[in-house]
Each structure stands twice: as C-alpha cells, then as structure tokens.
Scaffold this active site. Structure first.
Site, PDB file in Angstrom:
ATOM      1  N   GLY A  12       0.799  -1.223   0.000  1.00  0.00           N
ATOM      2  CA  GLY A  12       0.000   0.000   0.000  1.00  0.00           C
ATOM      3  C   GLY A  12       0.830   1.271   0.000  1.00  0.00           C
ATOM      4  N   CYS A  13       0.145   2.376   0.098  1.00  0.00           N
ATOM      5  CA  CYS A  13       0.626   3.749  -0.079  1.00  0.00           C
ATOM      6  C   CYS A  13       0.583   4.082  -1.571  1.00  0.00           C
ATOM      7  CB  CYS A  13       2.028   4.007   0.457  1.00  0.00           C
ATOM      8  SG  CYS A  13       2.145   3.989   2.253  1.00  0.00           S
ATOM      9  N   ALA A  14       0.174   5.293  -1.856  1.00  0.00           N
ATOM     10  CA  ALA A  14       0.080   5.759  -3.235  1.00  0.00           C
ATOM     11  C   ALA A  14       0.870   7.046  -3.386  1.00  0.00           C
ATOM     12  CB  ALA A  14      -1.384   6.000  -3.612  1.00  0.00           C
ATOM     13  N   ARG A  41      -5.248   2.080  -1.873  1.00  0.00           N
ATOM     14  CA  ARG A  41      -3.848   1.928  -1.474  1.00  0.00           C
ATOM     15  C   ARG A  41      -3.579   2.650  -0.150  1.00  0.00           C
ATOM     16  NH1 ARG A  41      -0.510   0.207  -5.904  1.00  0.00           N
ATOM     17  NH2 ARG A  41       1.305   0.925  -4.723  1.00  0.00           N
TER      18      ARG A  41
END
Length: 364
Positions: A12-14, A41
C-alpha cells in the site's frame, strides 16, 4: 472472493506527481483527482501534497507552514520567530470544514526572511540558518511543528485520505508548476498529522511508498550532522539524507541517487573505469546512507522532480509524458487521471532515477 479494499494491502501507499517543464501553472485539483482511483492503497491515516510555484507574490521569502496545538503555543512561537526573522505576512492557512477530516490542529503560515544580524552573528549561510531554526522549533517548542519551510512552495498534509485532504486545504484554489501527492497506509508507525507525507526541509520534499529496513543505520548516521528524526515514521530520514547529500555535500541528483539506491557491487564492476571509480567512492564514502528495503519515492525540489525505485524495484511506479508535462504515479490510472492522452508510459528500472527539471529559460 475478497476484493481489493477489503483486505490489508502490503504494498500500500500511493504516490503521484506532475511537473510542467515550461513552468506552466497546474491547478491543485488535478493532483487531488489523481489520487481518487488509488483510494484503496491508503487507509485514511495520512494524506498530503507538496506544491511548487504557488506563492509568486512571496517567492523571495521562506514559507513556514505550522501545526499548533493551542493559541498560546502559536503566540509563543510567533515571539520566537520575530527574534530571528523578519515576518512579512502571517495568516491562517485556508481550509474547508468537511466531515472526513477531524481533530485538526491550528494551521498557520508565515512568510519570513532571516534577520541579517543573526545570520552574520552565527556565520551561517541563509539556508543552513533556516534549517537550524526549523529543527530547533520542532525539537524544543512543545505543541509547534513546522511541516514546510521552502521558498515559493508548500506542503499540505493531514490525517485522512488524500482526496479529502486536497478538499480540506482547498487545493483547487492553488496553481503551481509542480505537484507531488501521497496516500498513506502505515504498517508499523502511527497515523498522525505530523507523520503524514510529504516530509520536507527547505525546498526538498519526499513522498514514499515502502518500508526502510535500514532506517536505524540511516538515522544514526544522519543525526550526527544535526538532523533529528522524531516524527515516528521511517520516511522522514530520506528527506534529510537528500538534504545532506545535495545541499551540504554538493552531490548531483544522479550521485545522490547512486548513494540512496546504490548499484550492486557486481553491477559496478561492469561499468567503465571512470564510472566504476565514482560509484565505488560513493558506495564507500556514504555507505550508511544506502536505503534498503522496498521503496518508490518522489523527491520534489525547486525547479524539478526526481523519481526513484529501490534497486530491486519492489514497489510499483510508472512515468508518462504529455506535451511539456511529465507525470508519475504508483499506477497508470493516476497518470491517466491527470493526462488521459499521456504517452511514453513506462516503468523505470530499479535504482535508475528519473530526473525532470524546468527548461533553462523558465524563471521561477
């Protein structure tokens, strides 16, 4: 079947970014909308943006963005600032009340220039002086936190999904030549306003997807040079690493990238003799600043962007172009949201920096 969004996303994380090489203004709503299709995300524990060229009327002054816990802290901090800077403008950062963003601190900005008498007394250059004062505030003034400190740029971040953070800060009312964005999915650190990305120092800003397994080694080394990592997240150290390598050590962006995502020794052996010697020097001289673990980052700076993956490319990142614009995203859909007809879509190789700067004839 469980769908994406119903489960924890380990990658995850965008991240997203856009820049106009010609220095044309891009509305903040463009980058805000780019984060919407990457909603899953993130998990709502942090979102933020960095924008360059947004304060042309104050372009010669440092824009200090603050979080304050209380009005008393704000007044104490203002007195502290006036002893060290000429404050030419002080104001609340405009926000919009929305149900998705709660528990907001007091959010102000100050446009300042260092007092020449103080700079001369300490025998420092202007940027070093500002960086020291920012560090001092964040370490010593309880309840005050500088989350942005560059010229003609600013960071905007909060606890929330990035598309909501963009609405909260009314980013569609800003225009700049370059934007970066982040949606956070913290896995082993808390979600709080100061811990949201971007992390900044002077005009450098970092958004990051991944996890730094070398954090302790990186932190211990960088803190020997006056930096302090106290924001309860590993990403903070990347900003300080680039500031140290580029501003203080005088490395180029390419050289700094070869420290952070250093080539393997076997790769170095295959280079020309001149390149081999340079890479060996960088690897040995700054070995404690090699960042290991999966990551994709975008470094924002005055006049440009640099995108960089870890050398094994364990996190996704794609790049596209449209006319004078270069667009970056964790996924192609983010690029298409900003420029539906973008071309030359590609995924940079691990450890290979993508550096984009304004054209030489552009004034900022």
């Amino acid at each position: 079947m469980r769908l994406e969004g119903d489960i924890r996303i380990p990658s995850g994380c965008a991240i997203a970014a856009i820049i106009s090489r010609e220095g044309k203004n891009i509305n903040g709503g463009v980058i805000t909308n780019a984060m919407k299709p990457m909603h899953d995300r993130s998990n709502g524990l942090g979102g933020g943006f960095a924008a360059y060229g947004i304060y042309p009327e104050y372009k010669d002054f440092y824009a200090l963005h603050f979080f304050f816990d209380t009005r008393a802290t704000r007044k104490e901090t203002e007195a502290f600032l006036k002893e060290r800077f000429e404050v030419v403008q002080a104001e609340i950062i405009p926000t919009k009340k929305i149900k998705e963003i709660t528990d907001a601190p007091i959010i102000w900005r100050y446009f300042v220039t260092p007092l020449k008498s103080m700079v001369d007394k300490l025998q420092l250059d202007e940027k070093t002086y500002v960086a020291r004062i920012v560090t001092q505030i964040n370490n010593e003034l309880k309840g005050a936190y500088v989350f942005s400190s560059g010229k003609n740029m600013g960071a905007f971040k909060a606890v929330g999904f990035p598309e909501d953070v963009g609405r909260f800060y009314r980013l569609d009312e800003y225009e700049g030549y370059s934007w970066t964005a982040h949606g956070r999915y913290p896995t082993n650190t808390p979600g709080w306003w100061g811990g949201a990305h971007p992390f900044t120092l002077l005009d450098y800003s970092i958004v990051h997807n991944g996890e730094i397994s070398s954090y302790d080694a990186n932190r211990r080394f960088i803190e020997m040079f006056g930096y302090t990592c106290n924001l309860q997240t590993d990403t903070e150290v990347i900003t300080y690493i680039f500031d140290y390598l580029i501003r203080r050590q005088g490395l180029t962006l390419e050289e700094a990238a070869s420290v952070v995502a250093a080539p393997f020794w076997t790769t170095i052996e295959g280079k020309s003799e001149e390149e081999k010697e340079k890479l060996k020097y960088l690897r040995t001289s700054f070995s404690n600043l090699l960042v290991t673990g999966p990551f994709s980052i975008v470094l924002g700076f005055e006049g440009g962007l640099m995108a960089l993956n870890d050398r094994l490319k364990l996190r996704s990142m794609v790049v596209g172009e449209k006319d004078d614009k270069v667009i970056i995203g964790s996924e192609e859909i983010a690029i298409r949201m900003m420029e539906p007809d973008a071309t030359n879509i590609y995924a940079p190789a691990g450890g290979e920096p993508v550096i984009v700067k304004l054209n030489d004839d552009v004034e900022i």
